[in-house]
Design a protein around this motif. Structure first.
Motif, short mmCIF file in Angstrom:
data_model
loop_
_atom_site.label_atom_id
_atom_site.label_comp_id
_atom_site.label_asym_id
_atom_site.label_seq_id
_atom_site.Cartn_x
_atom_site.Cartn_y
_atom_site.Cartn_z
N GLU A 1 -0.23 9.74 -4.54
CA GLU A 1 -0.68 8.49 -5.35
C GLU A 1 0.02 8.26 -6.34
O GLU A 1 0.56 9.15 -7.17
CB GLU A 1 -2.14 8.65 -5.32
N ILE B 1 -8.20 7.47 4.68
CA ILE B 1 -8.73 7.32 3.12
C ILE B 1 -9.69 6.06 2.83
O ILE B 1 -10.15 5.88 1.94
CB ILE B 1 -7.40 7.05 2.04
N ASP C 1 -11.16 0.44 1.42
CA ASP C 1 -11.61 0.15 0.28
C ASP C 1 -10.77 0.88 -0.71
O ASP C 1 -11.14 0.63 -2.03
CB ASP C 1 -12.96 0.38 0.15
N ASN C 2 -10.02 1.84 -0.62
CA ASN C 2 -9.31 2.63 -1.50
C ASN C 2 -7.87 1.45 -1.78
O ASN C 2 -7.28 1.16 -1.08
CB ASN C 2 -8.53 3.67 -0.92
N ASP C 3 -8.03 1.41 -3.13
CA ASP C 3 -6.99 0.29 -3.73
C ASP C 3 -5.69 1.11 -4.34
O ASP C 3 -4.83 0.30 -4.94
CB ASP C 3 -7.65 -0.34 -4.86
N ASN C 4 -5.51 2.18 -4.11
CA ASN C 4 -4.31 2.93 -4.69
C ASN C 4 -3.16 2.76 -4.01
O ASN C 4 -3.12 2.29 -2.66
CB ASN C 4 -4.62 4.44 -4.73
N LYS D 1 0.83 -1.15 -0.06
CA LYS D 1 -0.10 -0.09 0.03
C LYS D 1 0.71 1.18 -0.06
O LYS D 1 0.43 2.17 -0.73
CB LYS D 1 -0.94 0.02 1.17
#
Length: 90
Positions: free
Chosen positions: A86, A65, A68-71, A2
């Motif tokens: 990002e 954030i 569920d934020n996949d960045n 991540k």
């Protein structure tokens, strides 16, 4: 993965990788570890724990954030915290 962070400390550039996952089986035996004492911690208590500077900043950012934020993010430490950017695929 991540986060990737960079920090200058004691004339040394430190690069760290931070991974997050969601465990569905919390009965996993974490007592055998060469990295020190591992323990399950309530999410409301984890920022109160002693940890490296960049680790705490990544946790704060992650909680802000949402899970569920996949960045993927890069973080560079400053005197005022960590600046997160990002990372995008081109």
């Amino acid at each position: 993965m991540k986060y990737i962070t960079l920090r200058l400390k004691n004339n040394e550039v430190r690069q760290n990788y931070y991974y997050f996952t969601e465990l569905h089986n919390t009965k996993i035996d974490i007592s055998k570890c060469d990295e020190g004492k591992l323990e399950w911690v309530n999410i409301d208590e984890m920022l109160d724990r002693k940890m490296p500077f960049t680790a705490k900043e990544c946790l704060k950012h992650y909680l802000a954030i949402g899970k569920d934020n996949d960045n993927l993010y890069a973080g560079v430490s400053t005197n005022n915290g960590v600046i997160f950017t990002e990372l995008n695929e081109f």
